[in-house]
Write an enzyme that holds these catalytic residues in place. Structure first.
Site, PDB file in Angstrom:
ATOM      1  N   ARG A  99      -3.056  -1.633 -11.754  1.00 60.64           N
ATOM      2  CA  ARG A  99      -2.694  -2.993 -11.345  1.00 60.64           C
ATOM      3  C   ARG A  99      -3.937  -3.802 -10.986  1.00 60.64           C
ATOM      4  O   ARG A  99      -4.025  -4.999 -11.268  1.00 60.64           O
ATOM      5  CB  ARG A  99      -1.732  -2.925 -10.155  1.00 60.64           C
ATOM      6  CG  ARG A  99      -1.194  -4.277  -9.706  1.00 60.64           C
ATOM      7  CD  ARG A  99      -0.036  -4.101  -8.747  1.00 60.64           C
ATOM      8  NE  ARG A  99       0.440  -5.386  -8.262  1.00 60.64           N
ATOM      9  CZ  ARG A  99       0.366  -5.786  -6.995  1.00 60.64           C
ATOM     10  NH1 ARG A  99      -0.174  -4.998  -6.083  1.00 60.64           N
ATOM     11  NH2 ARG A  99       0.833  -6.967  -6.630  1.00 60.64           N
TER      12      ARG A  99
ATOM     13  N   HIS B 280      -4.860  -7.371 -12.582  1.00 65.67           N
ATOM     14  CA  HIS B 280      -5.059  -8.576 -11.772  1.00 65.67           C
ATOM     15  C   HIS B 280      -6.471  -9.138 -11.935  1.00 65.67           C
ATOM     16  O   HIS B 280      -6.682 -10.341 -11.809  1.00 65.67           O
ATOM     17  CB  HIS B 280      -4.770  -8.280 -10.298  1.00 65.67           C
ATOM     18  CG  HIS B 280      -3.314  -8.249  -9.982  1.00 65.67           C
ATOM     19  ND1 HIS B 280      -2.780  -8.835  -8.853  1.00 65.67           N
ATOM     20  CD2 HIS B 280      -2.255  -7.714 -10.653  1.00 65.67           C
ATOM     21  CE1 HIS B 280      -1.462  -8.661  -8.845  1.00 65.67           C
ATOM     22  NE2 HIS B 280      -1.132  -7.972  -9.930  1.00 65.67           N
TER      23      HIS B 280
ATOM     24  N   GLY C 154     -10.801 -13.456 -16.411  1.00 69.74           N
ATOM     25  CA  GLY C 154     -11.153 -12.416 -17.371  1.00 69.74           C
ATOM     26  C   GLY C 154     -11.588 -11.142 -16.670  1.00 69.74           C
ATOM     27  O   GLY C 154     -11.687 -11.069 -15.441  1.00 69.74           O
TER      28      GLY C 154
ATOM     29  N   SER D  73     -13.975 -10.120 -10.681  1.00 70.00           N
ATOM     30  CA  SER D  73     -13.860 -11.122  -9.613  1.00 70.00           C
ATOM     31  C   SER D  73     -12.868 -10.707  -8.535  1.00 70.00           C
ATOM     32  O   SER D  73     -13.017 -11.080  -7.369  1.00 70.00           O
ATOM     33  CB  SER D  73     -13.461 -12.484 -10.193  1.00 70.00           C
ATOM     34  OG  SER D  73     -12.229 -12.408 -10.887  1.00 70.00           O
TER      35      SER D  73
ATOM     36  N   ASN E 213      -2.093 -10.782  -4.009  1.00 70.34           N
ATOM     37  CA  ASN E 213      -2.917  -9.568  -3.999  1.00 70.34           C
ATOM     38  C   ASN E 213      -2.943  -8.852  -2.662  1.00 70.34           C
ATOM     39  O   ASN E 213      -3.082  -7.628  -2.611  1.00 70.34           O
ATOM     40  CB  ASN E 213      -4.352  -9.915  -4.400  1.00 70.34           C
ATOM     41  CG  ASN E 213      -4.484 -10.298  -5.857  1.00 70.34           C
ATOM     42  OD1 ASN E 213      -3.770  -9.785  -6.714  1.00 70.34           O
ATOM     43  ND2 ASN E 213      -5.382 -11.229  -6.150  1.00 70.34           N
TER      44      ASN E 213
ATOM     45  N   PRO F 231       1.241 -13.698 -13.122  1.00 75.18           N
ATOM     46  CA  PRO F 231       2.681 -13.770 -13.390  1.00 75.18           C
ATOM     47  C   PRO F 231       3.489 -13.388 -12.151  1.00 75.18           C
ATOM     48  O   PRO F 231       3.144 -12.445 -11.437  1.00 75.18           O
ATOM     49  CB  PRO F 231       2.890 -12.773 -14.535  1.00 75.18           C
ATOM     50  CG  PRO F 231       1.679 -11.887 -14.513  1.00 75.18           C
ATOM     51  CD  PRO F 231       0.559 -12.728 -13.994  1.00 75.18           C
TER      52      PRO F 231
ATOM     53  N   HIS G 256       4.903  -0.542 -14.910  1.00 71.37           N
ATOM     54  CA  HIS G 256       5.819  -0.503 -13.771  1.00 71.37           C
ATOM     55  C   HIS G 256       6.620   0.794 -13.737  1.00 71.37           C
ATOM     56  O   HIS G 256       7.537   0.931 -12.934  1.00 71.37           O
ATOM     57  CB  HIS G 256       6.762  -1.704 -13.806  1.00 71.37           C
ATOM     58  CG  HIS G 256       6.115  -2.972 -13.342  1.00 71.37           C
ATOM     59  ND1 HIS G 256       6.768  -4.185 -13.266  1.00 71.37           N
ATOM     60  CD2 HIS G 256       4.849  -3.220 -12.927  1.00 71.37           C
ATOM     61  CE1 HIS G 256       5.934  -5.112 -12.829  1.00 71.37           C
ATOM     62  NE2 HIS G 256       4.764  -4.551 -12.616  1.00 71.37           N
TER      63      HIS G 256
ATOM     64  N   ASP H 101       5.504   6.848 -17.862  1.00 72.36           N
ATOM     65  CA  ASP H 101       6.262   7.218 -19.057  1.00 72.36           C
ATOM     66  C   ASP H 101       7.236   6.107 -19.421  1.00 72.36           C
ATOM     67  O   ASP H 101       7.215   5.025 -18.830  1.00 72.36           O
ATOM     68  CB  ASP H 101       6.999   8.545 -18.827  1.00 72.36           C
ATOM     69  CG  ASP H 101       7.889   8.516 -17.585  1.00 72.36           C
ATOM     70  OD1 ASP H 101       8.282   7.406 -17.152  1.00 72.36           O
ATOM     71  OD2 ASP H 101       8.192   9.589 -17.041  1.00 72.36           O
TER      72      ASP H 101
END
Length: 336
Positions: A67, A71, A77, A81, A99, A167, A197, A264
């Site tokens: 994740r 992010h 990009g 950062s 975050n 998102p 997820h 999976d």
């Protein structure tokens, strides 16, 4: 007939998408597999050792590292950062509500960076270390193997407000598609990457409306399996009943009910069975444009695993800095 204002908005969106498509294509062409073969031949092995040790001690770390890479790439990009700490007067991405406090794995990247620096000072970027760690996480908890082109450089800027462009768990299919397209990723990439997820957890506040306040007609989201909803209510009581002193940590539930620590295709099987935790997950089954991909991945796990590796490589090339751009940070949380 569309107004000139509407035409301008459409053209503006198309220009943005075309720009990011160009940026992604250009970036992927400048990265190289085995980039550190001469300058720091043990770089990837060092990162793998630190990452796999951390995951062995706490399997949840794998979801955090994947994740974290996502992010990072979706804002400015893949140039590290998201790793930068805030300084007085300059809050950074990692402190944005999208975050903080949920984003995890910073200490693992810092440890890997320190180990690499001890062997190859000022050579390997934090952005590459993050990409390697995400790949090693997928391999450790899902047996998914893919090679990572490297050569990224680290950015020098991070702006808190920019993380609002990540998102949202409440996005509809059109919003999700546009958000990914602006970064050069297709609808198929979006569905494929959503399979991450299969591991990790989400805070109750990101989905509790589906349990208690869905809309004026239904308190509970009718698209959710009732037995699954009953289970989730044991994890996430109504917000009004959650006293401020009940828990020092935000309440949460596993994103994948079946195999929460194994990467999976159970995520897609869960969607097929109406057990998607976030509305932005379950919408992938209810939308005709994405449901066929979901059902295919639910049936063919190896197909998803193969495509996931390819999609991660594609995502990892978004907006990278290369050559003399940016810098190689000595410490991932601060600029040189």
């Amino acid at each position: 007939m569309a107004s000139s204002s509407q035409n301008f908005k459409v053209l503006s969106k198309l220009s943005t998408i075309i720009f990011f498509l160009y940026l992604s294509t250009f970036a992927s062409a400048t990265l190289k597999v085995g980039f550190y073969r001469s300058s720091c031949p043990n770089a990837e092995a060092i990162v793998k050792k630190v990452t796999t040790k951390a995951i062995s001690q706490n399997p949840g770390v794998a979801a955090g590292l994947i994740r974290l890479h996502f992010h990072d790439c979706f804002i400015r990009g893949c140039e590290g950062s998201v790793l930068l700490k805030s300084t007085p007067g300059h809050p950074t991405e990692r402190d944005h509500p999208a975050n903080f406090p949920s984003l995890q794995g910073f200490e693992i990247i810092d440890e890997a960076k320190a180990s690499v620096e001890a062997t190859c000072p000022n050579t390997v970027s934090c952005a590459d270390i993050l990409a390697f760690a995400a790949r090693d996480s997928a391999r450790k908890v899902g047996g998914i193997n893919y090679v990572v082109p490297a050569g990224r450089r680290d950015g020098r800027f991070s702006i808190k407000e920019e993380a609002s462009r990540l998102p949202s768990p409440t996005f509809n299919i059109e919003q999700l598609t546009q958000n990914f397209a602006e970064r050069g990723l297709s609808m198929a990439d979006m569905v494929t990457l959503s399979g991450a997820h299969s591991i990790g957890a989400a805070r109750c506040l990101t989905f509790s409306n589906r349990l208690y306040s869905f809309n004026a007609t239904h308190h509970q989201d009718p698209s959710m399996d009732p037995k699954y909803a009953t289970y989730l209510k044991t994890k996430c009581p109504p917000p009004s009943s959650q006293g401020s002193g009940q828990s020092a940590q935000p309440l949460e539930a596993a994103l994948d009910f079946a195999t929460p620590n194994h990467l999976d295709n159970q995520y897609y099987i869960g969607l097929r069975n109406h057990r998607g935790l976030l509305s932005s997950d379950q919408i992938l089954l209810s939308s005709p444009s994405t449901s066929k991909i979901v059902l295919s991945y639910a049936k063919y796990g190896s197909k998803w695993a193969s495509n996931f590796g390819k999609a991660m490589v594609k995502m990892g090339s978004i907006g990278v800095l290369t050559g003399s751009q940016g810098e190689i940070r000595r410490h991932c949380s601060i600029v040189n």
